[in-house]
Enzyme design. Structure first.
Site, short mmCIF file in Angstrom:
data_model
loop_
_atom_site.label_atom_id
_atom_site.label_comp_id
_atom_site.label_asym_id
_atom_site.label_seq_id
_atom_site.Cartn_x
_atom_site.Cartn_y
_atom_site.Cartn_z
N LYS A 72 -12.69 -1.96 6.12
CA LYS A 72 -12.08 -2.97 7.16
C LYS A 72 -12.43 -2.89 8.48
O LYS A 72 -12.89 -3.73 8.94
CB LYS A 72 -10.65 -2.94 7.10
CG LYS A 72 -10.08 -3.32 5.61
CD LYS A 72 -8.75 -2.85 5.22
CE LYS A 72 -8.51 -3.56 3.84
NZ LYS A 72 -7.67 -2.70 3.31
N TRP A 122 0.86 -1.21 -0.06
CA TRP A 122 -0.07 -0.16 -0.05
C TRP A 122 0.85 1.35 0.03
O TRP A 122 0.54 2.16 -0.84
CB TRP A 122 -1.04 0.11 1.13
CG TRP A 122 -1.86 -1.09 1.00
CD1 TRP A 122 -2.09 -1.90 1.99
CD2 TRP A 122 -2.82 -1.41 0.01
NE1 TRP A 122 -3.02 -3.06 1.64
CE2 TRP A 122 -3.75 -2.62 0.48
CE3 TRP A 122 -3.45 -0.78 -0.99
CZ2 TRP A 122 -4.70 -2.92 -0.26
CZ3 TRP A 122 -4.34 -1.13 -1.84
CH2 TRP A 122 -5.07 -2.35 -1.46
N ASP A 174 -1.94 6.42 6.42
CA ASP A 174 -2.99 5.60 5.55
C ASP A 174 -3.34 4.62 7.02
O ASP A 174 -2.60 3.66 7.26
CB ASP A 174 -2.62 4.95 4.62
CG ASP A 174 -3.71 3.81 4.29
OD1 ASP A 174 -4.61 3.88 4.69
OD2 ASP A 174 -3.21 3.53 2.89
C1 LIG Z 1 -7.22 -1.89 2.07
C2 LIG Z 1 -6.31 -0.99 2.08
C3 LIG Z 1 -5.90 0.19 1.06
C4 LIG Z 1 -7.11 0.07 -0.11
O1 LIG Z 1 -8.24 0.96 0.04
P1 LIG Z 1 -9.50 1.13 -1.12
O2 LIG Z 1 -10.46 1.99 -0.38
O3 LIG Z 1 -9.68 -0.03 -1.59
O4 LIG Z 1 -8.61 2.05 -2.08
C5 LIG Z 1 -5.10 1.09 1.11
N1 LIG Z 1 -4.39 1.09 2.11
C6 LIG Z 1 -4.47 0.16 3.22
C7 LIG Z 1 -3.33 0.34 4.14
C8 LIG Z 1 -5.54 -0.88 2.95
O5 LIG Z 1 -5.43 -1.82 4.08
#
Ligand SMILES: *Cc1c(COP(=O)(O)O)cnc(C)c1O
Length: 292
Positions: free
Chosen positions: A128, A34, A104
């Protein structure tokens, strides 16, 4: 706080578009795929640097990052607080002083208590720990929000800040369900209780791995272990395959590790109850016993 669309992935672009002024550098800590993706997008917009990385060790740990790792022209330091594929998580965040720290937190927001004041910005796709996909939560320091007449209106944070996330039609159902999840978290005793439970859930699994005499091996180093995604392998590939298919028969679905590291991954987000983690450890111990 903003409610946006486009997932965490759109934030990979919006962050440099809004915050990476010419003459400044976006600094990135690489801890998995990511953060790599976030860096790829930033490179399309402006100048970047890698402040720290554990890529050479297959992202087994969270590298330490301090003020000698980013340039004096840095606009922000970007981290990924939990790394779903590798099963690592920041236990301590870098101290960035005046430099905005951007995280993030897509895969561990609301899993523990966070001192929000330490961050310039926190963002997370909802799917999540927060609710269904379709809404992305951004928590941003007000002084970082500026108008950018050169940006598409929808990609400018100030558009959404000024309109209280109602500039265009928001993802209403996703936001409504998010509110129900927040109520649920409160009923559980808030993030402090959730954090305690998450730690107990994860430690059940890590203990099983550590007490298996090497039958199960964790991917992440101990000090970087994630409480959200527990990654491990068995001591040979054939056995891993058998383990996964038998696990599936017993109702443990989605245990396959990501294709980039293989093995097994137990994702134990807030919604996964303690009992399920306990049952998985029982299955793991039984599987090991039967192997002898
Ligand atoms: C799942 C995840 C993403 C992707 O997120 P989207 O909303 O599908 O773009 C980005 N960063 C992390 C750390 C993730 O776990």
């Amino acid at each position: 706080m903003l409610f946006l669309q486009g997932g965490a992935s759109l934030q990979f672009s919006m962050i440099p578009m809004n915050l990476l002024k010419s003459g400044t550098i976006g600094s990135y800590c690489l801890t998995g795929s990511w953060s790599e993706k976030a860096l790829v997008e930033a490179k399309k917009i402006g100048e970047t640097e890698v402040a720290s990385s554990s890529k050479q060790d297959n992202y087994r740990y969270i590298p330490s990052t301090n003020d000698t790792d980013w340039s004096k022209d840095s606009a922000y330091l970007h981290i990924t607080s939990n790394n779903t594929i590798y099963g690592t998580q920041y236990r301590h965040f870098p101290e960035t002083g005046q430099l905005p720290l951007i995280a993030d937190m897509s895969s561990d927001i609301l899993s523990r208590s966070i001192d929000v004041s330490k961050f310039g910005m926190i963002y997370a796709g909802a799917q999540k720990n927060l609710g269904p996909s379709g809404v992305t939560v951004v928590i941003m320091r007000k002084d970082l929000i500026a108008e950018h007449s050169n940006l598409p209106t929808m990609l400018d944070y100030s558009t959404h800040a000024k309109a209280h996330s109602l500039y265009n039609t928001p993802p209403t159902l996703a936001i409504y369900i998010l509110s129900l999840v927040l109520e649920w978290v409160k009923e559980q005793g808030g993030t402090k209780s959730i954090a305690k439970l998450n730690e107990e859930k994860a430690n059940l699994l890590y203990k099983t791995i550590d007490q298996s005499d090497g039958f199960y091996q964790g991917h992440a180093t101990e000090d970087s272990r994630s409480y959200m995604n527990v990654t491990f392998t068995l001591n040979n590939q054939e056995k891993t395959k058998t383990f996964l298919s038998e696990a599936k028969e017993h109702g443990f679905i989605g245990l396959n590790g990501h294709r980039s590291i293989g093995g097994c991954r137990a994702s134990i987000y807030n919604a996964v109850p303690y009992e399920h983690c306990y049952q998985l450890t029982e299955f793991m111990k039984n599987f090991q016993r039967r192997d002898k």
